[in-house]
Design a protein around this motif. Structure first.
Motif, short mmCIF file in Angstrom:
data_model
loop_
_atom_site.label_atom_id
_atom_site.label_comp_id
_atom_site.label_asym_id
_atom_site.label_seq_id
_atom_site.Cartn_x
_atom_site.Cartn_y
_atom_site.Cartn_z
N VAL A 27 8.21 -0.46 8.32
CA VAL A 27 7.75 -1.52 7.19
C VAL A 27 6.32 -1.97 7.82
CG1 VAL A 27 7.85 -3.67 5.76
CG2 VAL A 27 9.93 -2.20 6.09
N LEU B 271 4.58 -6.08 3.62
CA LEU B 271 3.84 -5.16 2.36
C LEU B 271 5.02 -5.13 1.33
CD1 LEU B 271 1.18 -3.91 1.65
CD2 LEU B 271 2.22 -1.71 2.33
N ASP B 272 4.45 -5.53 0.22
CA ASP B 272 5.65 -5.59 -0.96
C ASP B 272 4.92 -5.60 -2.35
OD1 ASP B 272 7.54 -6.46 -2.68
OD2 ASP B 272 8.64 -7.43 -1.04
N GLU B 273 5.54 -4.52 -2.99
CA GLU B 273 4.74 -4.27 -4.21
C GLU B 273 5.02 -5.47 -5.38
OE1 GLU B 273 4.83 0.50 -5.24
OE2 GLU B 273 6.91 -0.37 -4.69
N VAL C 134 -0.21 -1.92 -4.31
CA VAL C 134 -0.09 -1.19 -2.80
C VAL C 134 -0.85 0.24 -3.12
CG1 VAL C 134 1.46 -0.42 -1.18
CG2 VAL C 134 2.03 -2.78 -2.31
N GLU D 37 0.75 4.05 1.08
CA GLU D 37 1.53 3.13 1.80
C GLU D 37 2.68 2.27 0.88
OE1 GLU D 37 -1.39 0.78 5.00
OE2 GLU D 37 -1.42 0.23 2.69
N ARG D 38 2.87 3.16 -0.10
CA ARG D 38 4.00 2.60 -0.77
C ARG D 38 5.47 2.83 -0.13
NH1 ARG D 38 2.36 4.24 -7.18
NH2 ARG D 38 0.63 2.67 -7.29
N ARG E 266 5.97 2.42 2.73
CA ARG E 266 6.04 1.39 3.93
C ARG E 266 6.24 0.02 3.25
NH1 ARG E 266 1.78 1.19 8.43
NH2 ARG E 266 3.45 0.31 9.53
N THR E 267 6.47 -0.20 1.93
CA THR E 267 6.70 -1.51 1.42
C THR E 267 8.17 -1.96 1.86
OG1 THR E 267 7.04 -0.42 -0.71
CG2 THR E 267 5.01 -1.40 -0.24
N ASN F 282 10.21 -3.73 -0.35
CA ASN F 282 10.96 -3.66 -1.41
C ASN F 282 11.37 -2.14 -1.77
OD1 ASN F 282 7.96 -3.44 -2.40
ND2 ASN F 282 8.99 -2.17 -4.26
N ARG F 283 10.84 -1.11 -1.26
CA ARG F 283 11.16 0.33 -1.29
C ARG F 283 12.05 0.75 -0.25
NH1 ARG F 283 7.38 4.59 -4.60
NH2 ARG F 283 6.49 2.94 -5.77
#
Length: 454
Positions: free
Chosen positions: A35, A74-76, A81, A85-86, A88-89, A91-92
């Motif tokens: 993350v 990092l968070d959508e 985002v 890089e999504r 690495r969020t 929330n995912r």
């Protein structure tokens, strides 16, 4: 350095160190899970120092108020985002990965406590041997067979090398079971076991004055009845008593040591007591009207006087709790587990009303103890840091929204139902959590102020 400044500095060091270690737990595990960490902040408010470093150019911040900290990932849910890089969020990530990242903060608090205790025991902790002094006649301890001079070796199988450890083990054991087994060493060197029951004794008494309730007083060298420091404008000073006065008699009671003076004064609040003293080889009589002071056990008398400082503690009363490299690690883990479980039990008893919420402490009390422990020495400060770190770890694991434990509760629900709680429900629970924490902080601060006011 003044007491206020030393306490303030010790508080800043304590909170800064423990919060940094807690947040580093979140930071380290988040990085290991892939993350992206945007910011690592110790403290809130205006930044005092910032820098960016690492491949992700993480921003490291030291802020003006050291009463907290955070790791921003990092968070959508907090903004757009980029596609690349999504993955690495936060929330995912899978629910298990999110659970590990959030749980890492409190876990690192316990790791810090283990490291602090390990270093403390490796250095060695000086203490006073747990030798029994006076045993009250017909008390629980007297009935069980305790005698003056007995040395307490174990309580329910746990070693008791010092009075400090003895009190912790006694509280821990008494909250777990009503039947206590002491292994003691008599003055002649023989060892034997004694059993006593604490059934029917309230949790409040167990926490604050269990030894006295059982009828046991720690052994203390006899203090001569010589006045030492007098409180400014206290009854003793106002009546003409002076430092160095030798107390011969109070009313009709002949005095042989300082504790007899203390017992007599405490038993006579708001009364005039006649002190027969010797000052520079001249006998005098001075009358003193005692003040009254309300304590948990009732109203006592006081005159605002202390004894002449005693000499060094006799070597036979001194001991040292010290272990080898690996044994220190084992004892540190055991101590952290014991105090963690004890803290959780005490919180539970506060919730049920068995223990008063007056025991909650806020920043003022923490600052006071931080300063005192730092002034005592390095090992005392290490012990204080470990205890506060354990408290932070346990507190953060409570299932309260806004705390790490609240987020862990959300994740557990998600594991069971297969989908996360709705944003609306989480928002409502966060509001409840904010109100609860504000009430808790207000109560702790109120307790701090009341302690200052006596």
């Amino acid at each position: 350095m003044s007491g206020f400044l030393s306490s303030a500095l010790a508080l800043i060091v304590t909170l800064g160190l423990l919060i940094a270690f807690h947040e580093f737990g979140h930071f380290w595990v988040a990085r290991k899970m892939g993350v992206k960490v945007l910011r690592f902040s110790v403290g809130f408010g205006k930044p005092l120092w910032t820098c960016k470093a690492g491949p992700d150019q993480t921003e490291y911040v030291l802020a003006v108020f050291p009463l907290g900290g955070y790791v921003k990932m990092l968070d959508e849910r907090e903004g757009e985002v980029a596609e690349h890089e999504r993955h690495r969020t936060f929330n995912r990530q899978s629910v298990w990965r999110r659970f590990a990242i959030v749980a890492a903060g409190p876990i690192f608090n316990f790791i810090f406590a283990i490291l602090a205790f390990w270093l403390m025991y490796l250095i060695g902790v000086p203490g006073v041997a747990p030798i029994v002094g006076e045993v009250a006649p017909k008390s629980i301890a007297a009935t069980a067979g305790f005698h003056t001079g007995d040395r307490i070796l174990e309580i329910n199988g746990r070693d008791t090398p010092t009075w400090s450890v003895t009190r912790i083990n006694l509280l821990d054991s008494s909250l777990s079971t009503d039947e206590l087994t002491f292994r003691v060493q008599a003055e002649d060197g023989s060892t034997h076991s004694l059993q006593l029951s604490v059934e029917g004794i309230s949790s409040e008494i167990k926490q604050k004055q269990l030894l006295r309730h059982l009828g046991i007083s720690p052994f203390r060298p006899t203090l001569p009845a010589i006045l030492g420091e007098l409180s400014p404008d206290g009854p003793a000073q106002q009546s003409g008593l002076q430092s160095g006065d030798i107390i011969i008699r109070v009313n009709e009671l002949k005095i042989s040591d300082w504790m007899e003076v203390v017992k007599f004064v405490r038993a006579h609040p708001e009364e005039v007591i006649r002190f027969d003293i010797e000052r520079e080889s001249v006998l005098q009589t001075i009358e003193v009207k005692t003040e009254s002071k309300t304590i948990e056990t009732g109203i006592i008398g006081r005159i605002g006087a202390g004894p002449k400082p005693p000499g060094p503690i006799p070597p036979e009363l001194l001991t040292r709790e010290e272990y080898s490299f690996f044994e220190s690690a084992r004892v540190a883990v055991d101590k952290t587990w014991q105090l963690s479980a004890l803290t959780l039990r005490m919180i539970g008893k506060m919730i049920t009303g068995d223990v008063s919420v007056k025991n909650l402490s806020g920043p003022i009390t923490i600052a006071t103890y931080a300063g005192q422990s730092a002034n005592i020495g390095f090992t005392a400060f290490l012990y204080f840091l470990a205890v506060v770190s354990i408290s932070l770890g346990v507190l953060n694991l409570l299932p309260v929204p806004m705390l790490d434990g609240g987020h862990l509760l959300y994740f557990l629900v998600e594991m069971v139902k297969g989908s996360p709680l709705s944003d609306a429900i989480q928002l409502k629970m966060q509001h409840i959590g904010i109100v609860f924490l504000l009430m808790l902080m207000s109560l702790a601060l109120y307790n701090d102020v009341m302690r200052l006011l006596g």
